[in-house]
Enzyme design. Sequence first.
Site, PDB file in Angstrom:
ATOM      1  N   TYR A  43       0.952 -42.501 -40.055  1.00  0.00           N
ATOM      2  CA  TYR A  43       2.160 -43.285 -39.803  1.00  0.00           C
ATOM      3  C   TYR A  43       2.282 -44.466 -40.769  1.00  0.00           C
ATOM      4  O   TYR A  43       1.298 -45.098 -41.136  1.00  0.00           O
ATOM      5  CB  TYR A  43       2.151 -43.849 -38.379  1.00  0.00           C
ATOM      6  CG  TYR A  43       2.401 -42.831 -37.298  1.00  0.00           C
ATOM      7  CD1 TYR A  43       3.515 -42.000 -37.337  1.00  0.00           C
ATOM      8  CD2 TYR A  43       1.529 -42.717 -36.214  1.00  0.00           C
ATOM      9  CE1 TYR A  43       3.752 -41.079 -36.334  1.00  0.00           C
ATOM     10  CE2 TYR A  43       1.755 -41.801 -35.200  1.00  0.00           C
ATOM     11  CZ  TYR A  43       2.870 -40.982 -35.263  1.00  0.00           C
ATOM     12  OH  TYR A  43       3.105 -40.079 -34.281  1.00  0.00           O
ATOM     13  N   GLU A  80      -2.358 -23.636 -25.615  1.00  0.00           N
ATOM     14  CA  GLU A  80      -3.705 -23.169 -25.951  1.00  0.00           C
ATOM     15  C   GLU A  80      -3.815 -23.155 -27.471  1.00  0.00           C
ATOM     16  O   GLU A  80      -3.141 -22.380 -28.140  1.00  0.00           O
ATOM     17  CB  GLU A  80      -3.928 -21.765 -25.396  1.00  0.00           C
ATOM     18  CG  GLU A  80      -3.768 -21.689 -23.886  1.00  0.00           C
ATOM     19  CD  GLU A  80      -3.452 -20.277 -23.410  1.00  0.00           C
ATOM     20  OE1 GLU A  80      -4.039 -19.861 -22.398  1.00  0.00           O
ATOM     21  OE2 GLU A  80      -2.623 -19.601 -24.046  1.00  0.00           O
ATOM     22  N   ASN A  97       4.683 -38.191 -23.918  1.00  0.00           N
ATOM     23  CA  ASN A  97       4.419 -38.259 -25.362  1.00  0.00           C
ATOM     24  C   ASN A  97       3.457 -39.382 -25.768  1.00  0.00           C
ATOM     25  O   ASN A  97       3.830 -40.275 -26.538  1.00  0.00           O
ATOM     26  CB  ASN A  97       5.738 -38.445 -26.109  1.00  0.00           C
ATOM     27  CG  ASN A  97       6.142 -37.223 -26.911  1.00  0.00           C
ATOM     28  OD1 ASN A  97       5.358 -36.304 -27.106  1.00  0.00           O
ATOM     29  ND2 ASN A  97       7.379 -37.189 -27.359  1.00  0.00           N
ATOM     30  N   GLY A 117      12.234 -37.214 -35.485  1.00  0.00           N
ATOM     31  CA  GLY A 117      11.629 -38.148 -34.547  1.00  0.00           C
ATOM     32  C   GLY A 117      11.953 -37.692 -33.143  1.00  0.00           C
ATOM     33  O   GLY A 117      13.000 -37.076 -32.917  1.00  0.00           O
ATOM     34  N   ASP A 134      11.546 -30.875 -38.513  1.00  0.00           N
ATOM     35  CA  ASP A 134      11.435 -31.422 -37.160  1.00  0.00           C
ATOM     36  C   ASP A 134      12.463 -30.851 -36.198  1.00  0.00           C
ATOM     37  O   ASP A 134      12.228 -30.783 -34.991  1.00  0.00           O
ATOM     38  CB  ASP A 134      11.607 -32.947 -37.198  1.00  0.00           C
ATOM     39  CG  ASP A 134      10.383 -33.669 -37.725  1.00  0.00           C
ATOM     40  OD1 ASP A 134       9.779 -33.158 -38.684  1.00  0.00           O
ATOM     41  OD2 ASP A 134      10.033 -34.736 -37.191  1.00  0.00           O
ATOM     42  N   ARG A 174       0.828 -41.303 -27.878  1.00  0.00           N
ATOM     43  CA  ARG A 174       0.415 -41.301 -29.284  1.00  0.00           C
ATOM     44  C   ARG A 174      -0.691 -42.329 -29.464  1.00  0.00           C
ATOM     45  O   ARG A 174      -0.446 -43.540 -29.448  1.00  0.00           O
ATOM     46  CB  ARG A 174       1.597 -41.618 -30.197  1.00  0.00           C
ATOM     47  CG  ARG A 174       2.683 -40.546 -30.210  1.00  0.00           C
ATOM     48  CD  ARG A 174       2.200 -39.282 -30.888  1.00  0.00           C
ATOM     49  NE  ARG A 174       3.252 -38.290 -30.986  1.00  0.00           N
ATOM     50  CZ  ARG A 174       3.479 -37.328 -30.084  1.00  0.00           C
ATOM     51  NH1 ARG A 174       2.708 -37.258 -28.999  1.00  0.00           N
ATOM     52  NH2 ARG A 174       4.437 -36.446 -30.265  1.00  0.00           N
ATOM     53  N   GLY A 230       7.305 -29.998 -28.925  1.00  0.00           N
ATOM     54  CA  GLY A 230       7.513 -30.574 -27.603  1.00  0.00           C
ATOM     55  C   GLY A 230       8.928 -31.084 -27.408  1.00  0.00           C
ATOM     56  O   GLY A 230       9.499 -30.967 -26.321  1.00  0.00           O
ATOM     57  N   ASP A 231       9.524 -31.625 -28.460  1.00  0.00           N
ATOM     58  CA  ASP A 231      10.904 -32.111 -28.374  1.00  0.00           C
ATOM     59  C   ASP A 231      11.871 -30.955 -28.151  1.00  0.00           C
ATOM     60  O   ASP A 231      12.844 -31.071 -27.398  1.00  0.00           O
ATOM     61  CB  ASP A 231      11.281 -32.861 -29.649  1.00  0.00           C
ATOM     62  CG  ASP A 231      10.307 -33.974 -29.978  1.00  0.00           C
ATOM     63  OD1 ASP A 231       9.853 -34.657 -29.037  1.00  0.00           O
ATOM     64  OD2 ASP A 231       9.982 -34.140 -31.163  1.00  0.00           O
ATOM     65  N   THR A 259       4.038 -28.768 -20.276  1.00  0.00           N
ATOM     66  CA  THR A 259       3.753 -27.685 -21.210  1.00  0.00           C
ATOM     67  C   THR A 259       2.258 -27.433 -21.198  1.00  0.00           C
ATOM     68  O   THR A 259       1.466 -28.349 -20.986  1.00  0.00           O
ATOM     69  CB  THR A 259       4.215 -28.046 -22.632  1.00  0.00           C
ATOM     70  OG1 THR A 259       3.624 -29.301 -23.014  1.00  0.00           O
ATOM     71  CG2 THR A 259       5.731 -28.157 -22.692  1.00  0.00           C
TER      72      THR A 259
END
Length: 340
Positions: free
Chosen positions: A104, A243, A167, A34, A317, A169, A280-281, A240
């Site tokens: 989810y 592509e 972030n 997460g 993750d 969503r 990304g995290d 960020t």
Amino acid sequence: MSKIVTLGEIMLRLSPEGNYRFVQTDSFRIIPGGGEANVAVSLANYGHETFFVSKLPTHEIGQIAVNALRRYGVNTEHIARGGDRVGLYYAETGASMRPSKVIYDRANSAIAEAEPGDFDFDAVMEGADWFHWSGITPALSDKAAELTRLACEAAKRHHVTVSVDLNFRKKLWTSEKAISVMRPLMQYVDVCIGNEEDAQLCLGFKPDADVEGGKTDAEGYYGIFKGMMQEFGFKYVVSTLRESFSATNNGWKALIYDGKTFYQSKHYDINPIIDRVGGGDSFSGGLIHGMLTYKDQAKALEFAVAASALKHTIPGDFNLVSAEEVMSLAEGNANGRVQR
């Protein structure tokens, strides 16, 4: 090293083996992860004292998530115990022109139902150097949004640097709801991280860049970076730039602005991607480490981009790399030769 606090939800990811589709599989792998938990694990791997703040049920399924964090050195003493369920999500790994898919099952999870009395945020922030959260947490529920605000206020009282990964969503909330919640929270933020979609859907800033078409020149971001900094008083704005040529072939770079100078990182061609979840995290974790360690925005950004490029090669993750491995890539060692 530094004391770093993150706040959010750790879930259990259920994935078919390999590139199987949901409708093909008869078993799922359990993979804890997460947004903010992933950041905490990255920073623990770099040697920092990291604390993850959340709420999880007292039963064994909640303990799976706690144990996963402890395994990689994350301090879990500020995880409240209680509530009825751990958030779940199902992830199907795409390939070539078939995209990955996420479903989810996280409504009414323990952290989404948590109350302010579950946490002593002043005690949590005591002695901390950095606090990180993401837009996923306030999207979970109005209660979680209130917890985020209270945590940010405590961080400011204790003179802690605050970063956010916007972030957005779309399966959790609308852009209108996100803007109404996120913009007021920006008053607490020192370092704002996000991509072009996040900036538009969370804050209402749109860059002049065609990312889908592969046109990610840094010039397209200069205007919104300046506008965001002027409106919210950020010390740094970071984006960020991905592509997406296919599910398994992405270009990857980033841009940072400190109010005076823009810096664009080197470009990575990530092909094949093993697992994009947490990319990304891993960037956020790398950036925090870089900014705490090097005090130079260019070097910090190069560390973050290299860290994230490596994460794309690791299943799961969490970004399970050391600072030395990241620096080796950032300094140009990308040949993948066996280390003996």
